[in-house]
Design a protein around this motif. Structure first.
Motif, PDB file in Angstrom:
ATOM      1  N   GLN A  62      23.054 -25.689 -30.846  1.00 26.17           N
ATOM      2  CA  GLN A  62      23.272 -24.556 -30.274  1.00 26.17           C
ATOM      3  C   GLN A  62      22.589 -23.291 -30.986  1.00 26.17           C
ATOM      4  O   GLN A  62      21.897 -23.354 -32.137  1.00 26.17           O
ATOM      5  CB  GLN A  62      24.959 -24.342 -30.825  1.00 26.17           C
ATOM      6  CG  GLN A  62      25.800 -25.448 -29.351  1.00 26.17           C
ATOM      7  CD  GLN A  62      25.851 -24.691 -28.735  1.00 26.17           C
ATOM      8  OE1 GLN A  62      26.790 -24.903 -27.318  1.00 26.17           O
ATOM      9  NE2 GLN A  62      25.296 -23.607 -28.162  1.00 26.17           N
ATOM     10  N   ALA A  63      21.999 -22.131 -30.130  1.00 22.69           N
ATOM     11  CA  ALA A  63      21.128 -21.183 -30.957  1.00 22.69           C
ATOM     12  C   ALA A  63      21.712 -19.902 -30.102  1.00 22.69           C
ATOM     13  O   ALA A  63      21.891 -19.726 -28.970  1.00 22.69           O
ATOM     14  CB  ALA A  63      19.999 -21.867 -31.274  1.00 22.69           C
ATOM     15  N   MET A  64      20.896 -18.817 -30.535  1.00 25.79           N
ATOM     16  CA  MET A  64      21.300 -17.566 -29.654  1.00 25.79           C
ATOM     17  C   MET A  64      19.868 -17.856 -29.503  1.00 25.79           C
ATOM     18  O   MET A  64      18.922 -18.798 -29.434  1.00 25.79           O
ATOM     19  CB  MET A  64      20.625 -16.635 -31.150  1.00 25.79           C
ATOM     20  CG  MET A  64      21.733 -16.472 -31.741  1.00 25.79           C
ATOM     21  SD  MET A  64      23.649 -15.614 -31.214  1.00 25.79           S
ATOM     22  CE  MET A  64      23.264 -14.002 -30.728  1.00 25.79           C
ATOM     23  N   ASP A  65      19.513 -16.716 -28.118  1.00 25.86           N
ATOM     24  CA  ASP A  65      18.768 -16.741 -27.089  1.00 25.86           C
ATOM     25  C   ASP A  65      17.091 -16.770 -28.038  1.00 25.86           C
ATOM     26  O   ASP A  65      17.306 -16.237 -29.015  1.00 25.86           O
ATOM     27  CB  ASP A  65      18.709 -16.239 -26.272  1.00 25.86           C
ATOM     28  CG  ASP A  65      19.186 -16.213 -25.368  1.00 25.86           C
ATOM     29  OD1 ASP A  65      20.191 -16.892 -24.685  1.00 25.86           O
ATOM     30  OD2 ASP A  65      20.660 -14.745 -24.463  1.00 25.86           O
ATOM     31  N   LEU A 111      19.558  -9.305 -22.631  1.00 33.34           N
ATOM     32  CA  LEU A 111      19.207  -8.214 -23.871  1.00 33.34           C
ATOM     33  C   LEU A 111      21.083  -7.725 -24.035  1.00 33.34           C
ATOM     34  O   LEU A 111      21.490  -7.028 -24.973  1.00 33.34           O
ATOM     35  CB  LEU A 111      18.721  -6.684 -23.095  1.00 33.34           C
ATOM     36  CG  LEU A 111      16.761  -7.062 -23.539  1.00 33.34           C
ATOM     37  CD1 LEU A 111      16.158  -6.131 -22.098  1.00 33.34           C
ATOM     38  CD2 LEU A 111      16.519  -7.523 -24.464  1.00 33.34           C
ATOM     39  N   ASP A 112      21.114  -8.285 -22.765  1.00 33.28           N
ATOM     40  CA  ASP A 112      22.836  -7.538 -23.308  1.00 33.28           C
ATOM     41  C   ASP A 112      23.981  -8.357 -24.406  1.00 33.28           C
ATOM     42  O   ASP A 112      24.654  -7.990 -25.542  1.00 33.28           O
ATOM     43  CB  ASP A 112      24.208  -7.616 -21.826  1.00 33.28           C
ATOM     44  CG  ASP A 112      23.602  -6.252 -20.933  1.00 33.28           C
ATOM     45  OD1 ASP A 112      22.724  -5.112 -20.969  1.00 33.28           O
ATOM     46  OD2 ASP A 112      23.571  -7.040 -19.791  1.00 33.28           O
ATOM     47  N   GLU A 113      23.936  -9.757 -23.964  1.00 31.30           N
ATOM     48  CA  GLU A 113      24.063 -10.600 -25.396  1.00 31.30           C
ATOM     49  C   GLU A 113      23.465 -10.202 -25.924  1.00 31.30           C
ATOM     50  O   GLU A 113      24.352 -10.475 -27.620  1.00 31.30           O
ATOM     51  CB  GLU A 113      23.939 -11.489 -24.840  1.00 31.30           C
ATOM     52  CG  GLU A 113      23.976 -12.895 -23.822  1.00 31.30           C
ATOM     53  CD  GLU A 113      25.598 -12.361 -23.100  1.00 31.30           C
ATOM     54  OE1 GLU A 113      26.554 -12.975 -24.270  1.00 31.30           O
ATOM     55  OE2 GLU A 113      26.282 -12.412 -22.423  1.00 31.30           O
ATOM     56  N   ARG A 114      22.385 -10.003 -26.470  1.00 29.31           N
ATOM     57  CA  ARG A 114      21.497  -9.528 -27.647  1.00 29.31           C
ATOM     58  C   ARG A 114      22.518  -8.087 -28.660  1.00 29.31           C
ATOM     59  O   ARG A 114      22.411  -7.756 -29.871  1.00 29.31           O
ATOM     60  CB  ARG A 114      20.473  -8.492 -27.513  1.00 29.31           C
ATOM     61  CG  ARG A 114      19.717  -8.500 -29.006  1.00 29.31           C
ATOM     62  CD  ARG A 114      18.547  -7.774 -28.446  1.00 29.31           C
ATOM     63  NE  ARG A 114      17.583  -7.066 -29.420  1.00 29.31           N
ATOM     64  CZ  ARG A 114      17.361  -7.733 -30.489  1.00 29.31           C
ATOM     65  NH1 ARG A 114      17.188  -9.367 -31.158  1.00 29.31           N
ATOM     66  NH2 ARG A 114      16.813  -7.203 -31.876  1.00 29.31           N
ATOM     67  N   LYS A 115      22.578  -7.515 -27.638  1.00 29.73           N
ATOM     68  CA  LYS A 115      23.052  -6.050 -28.276  1.00 29.73           C
ATOM     69  C   LYS A 115      25.204  -6.800 -28.930  1.00 29.73           C
ATOM     70  O   LYS A 115      25.786  -6.016 -29.643  1.00 29.73           O
ATOM     71  CB  LYS A 115      24.510  -5.216 -27.261  1.00 29.73           C
ATOM     72  CG  LYS A 115      23.340  -4.428 -26.255  1.00 29.73           C
ATOM     73  CD  LYS A 115      23.559  -3.569 -25.503  1.00 29.73           C
ATOM     74  CE  LYS A 115      22.552  -2.517 -24.304  1.00 29.73           C
ATOM     75  NZ  LYS A 115      22.686  -2.534 -23.231  1.00 29.73           N
ATOM     76  N   LEU A 116      25.324  -7.707 -28.631  1.00 34.68           N
ATOM     77  CA  LEU A 116      26.116  -8.817 -29.092  1.00 34.68           C
ATOM     78  C   LEU A 116      26.558  -8.984 -30.283  1.00 34.68           C
ATOM     79  O   LEU A 116      27.448 -10.747 -30.863  1.00 34.68           O
ATOM     80  CB  LEU A 116      27.227  -9.175 -27.969  1.00 34.68           C
ATOM     81  CG  LEU A 116      27.414  -8.171 -26.575  1.00 34.68           C
ATOM     82  CD1 LEU A 116      28.308  -9.229 -25.626  1.00 34.68           C
ATOM     83  CD2 LEU A 116      29.044  -7.212 -27.120  1.00 34.68           C
TER      84      LEU A 116
END
Lengths: 272, 272
Positions: B65-68, B199-204
């Motif tokens: 598992q990881a962030m993008d 980029l939307d996920e990055r905001k979270l």
């Protein structure tokens, strides 16, 4: 007049003594009365099944376990045969394949868990892994002990996902089984149902009863109850199982979904 | 000289503070030293994998598992690519299909559990159901809360069936992710890896870190530990993951089975 299902439902944590439970019962009904009630139950269950299918939010898993000749096949046919076949699927579990044995014991049954909207019937199930496996000592005692916990956890997972799990033991006596075996041997058209190996299992009857008692005690929960149904009088057995099905469907109360259009915008006579 | 994996393993019940954990580390090694060690680890892991495959009693499940842009794909390629492909299978989990959504959240991953003898790599997993689902509030808080327990129970079931479960979070910083996204946008051959929705996920980001911390705390157990691996220096990341793989295989100690014939009865020169 609905039957009192509490007589057959095993409350969580209560010891089970199969020897003290009826194998033959008619509920004080005649066969004709029972058949009328069965037809009525099936009509109502069909209506609820249609709502369940339309709703697509919940599902039902009906597990049958019994000694050989206990009537799993014929009960399935009598009670689930009249349902809409599009909403009912039966899965029979035989001796595990080599591929299945290369996974945990719940792997093959989880694959067959019902999807939302469906009724799934298990003819035998994951309970074989604490019944025949226990009786023959094919797994260590501590492995079996952990399996009860794994089964409770697995059924709780299904419950949380909207699956109502119901387990039915069709209860017969050792004498009744002998009578059925003899019938199978007397009638050439029933020979295909007889397997000489069944006589070896029959010798282990008491061990099977012990294994059933422990399994039922360990895994009858509020969300996934066991019922022990007297199964020798076949028309009464079918009636009780249909009543369990109906009671299950009523308790989850499936609802037709709201339409995703406004019916007022489509007056029936205006469309073309 | 083996790495000290305890630095990255999350002990059961210990709070996780991702902000205090390294995202960039080289272990005091040069890239050349790390690559030599990686090659050595892979050779040893290949030998153990062959024994695992021959033994057919145990299996390994490696969850990434990881962030993008955290490097799930490239770590999988570097560490598992050199294994014997007959003994390794990768399963990638995307947004669930309609059929998958009609079952409990573990249904689709259970189907992909490794069979005895195999190494299974999950690129994303059932943890998405307590990560992205939690961050976006796609399930109620109490449903998510129950999922941690379901995950622990599920992984315990696998452990009891001889599967060693290992979970790896590839840990990167928010700045590093930005750098990788920019690289993807600058290089036309990397455009396929960019998705404006990322980029939307990055905001979270902060919500994701919270969700990771809770998920890791709730599900790192003795039998199914989590590792948080600094992932920005790619050659060190690969080395650490190869070390986790090797450590895992050594701990389960697979053994070649006894032959089911007597080798003394078949002197090699006597057969024809």
């Amino acid at each position: 007049m609905p039957l009192d299902l509490d007589r057959y439902r095993i409350a969580p944590g209560v010891p089970v003594r199969l020897g003290e439970r009826a194998t033959d019962d008619d509920g004080g009904l005649t066969e004709d009365e029972a058949e009328d009630q069965l037809d009525d139950n099936i009509d109502r269950a069909r209506d609820l099944q249609e709502a369940l299918y339309a709703e697509r939010e919940q599902s039902v898993l009906f597990v049958f376990q019994a000694m050989d000749a206990g009537g799993k096949d014929s009960t399935t046919e009598s009670v689930f045969g009249p349902m809409n076949p599009q909403g009912v699927r039966v899965a029979s579990f035989k001796a595990p394949t080599e591929e299945e044995l290369r996974h945990d014991f719940l792997w093959r049954v989880h694959k067959k868990a019902p999807e939302k909207g469906m009724i799934r019937v298990f003819n035998r199930s994951h309970y074989e892994d604490v019944l025949i496996v226990r009786v023959h000592g094919w797994a260590e005692a501590d492995v079996i002990e952990r399996r009860y916990e794994h089964i409770r956890n697995f059924e709780a997972l299904l419950a949380d996902a909207g699956t109502r799990v119901v387990k039915v033991m069709l209860n017969i006596s050792k004498d009744y089984q002998l009578e059925r075996f003899r019938r199978r041997l007397r009638r050439p058209d029933k020979h295909w149902k007889f397997n000489p190996g069944d006589l070896d299992e029959r010798k282990l009857w008491d061990d099977y009863m012990d294994a059933f008692e422990v399994a039922i005690e360990q895994t009858s929960t509020e969300d996934a109850p066991w019922y022990v149904v007297p199964a020798e009088t076949r028309w009464y057995r079918d009636l009780v199982v249909s009543e369990i099905l109906l009671d299950t469907l009523e308790s989850i109360d499936p609802q037709y979904p709201e339409p995703d259009f406004d019916p007022d915008e489509y007056p029936p006579d205006s469309i073309s």
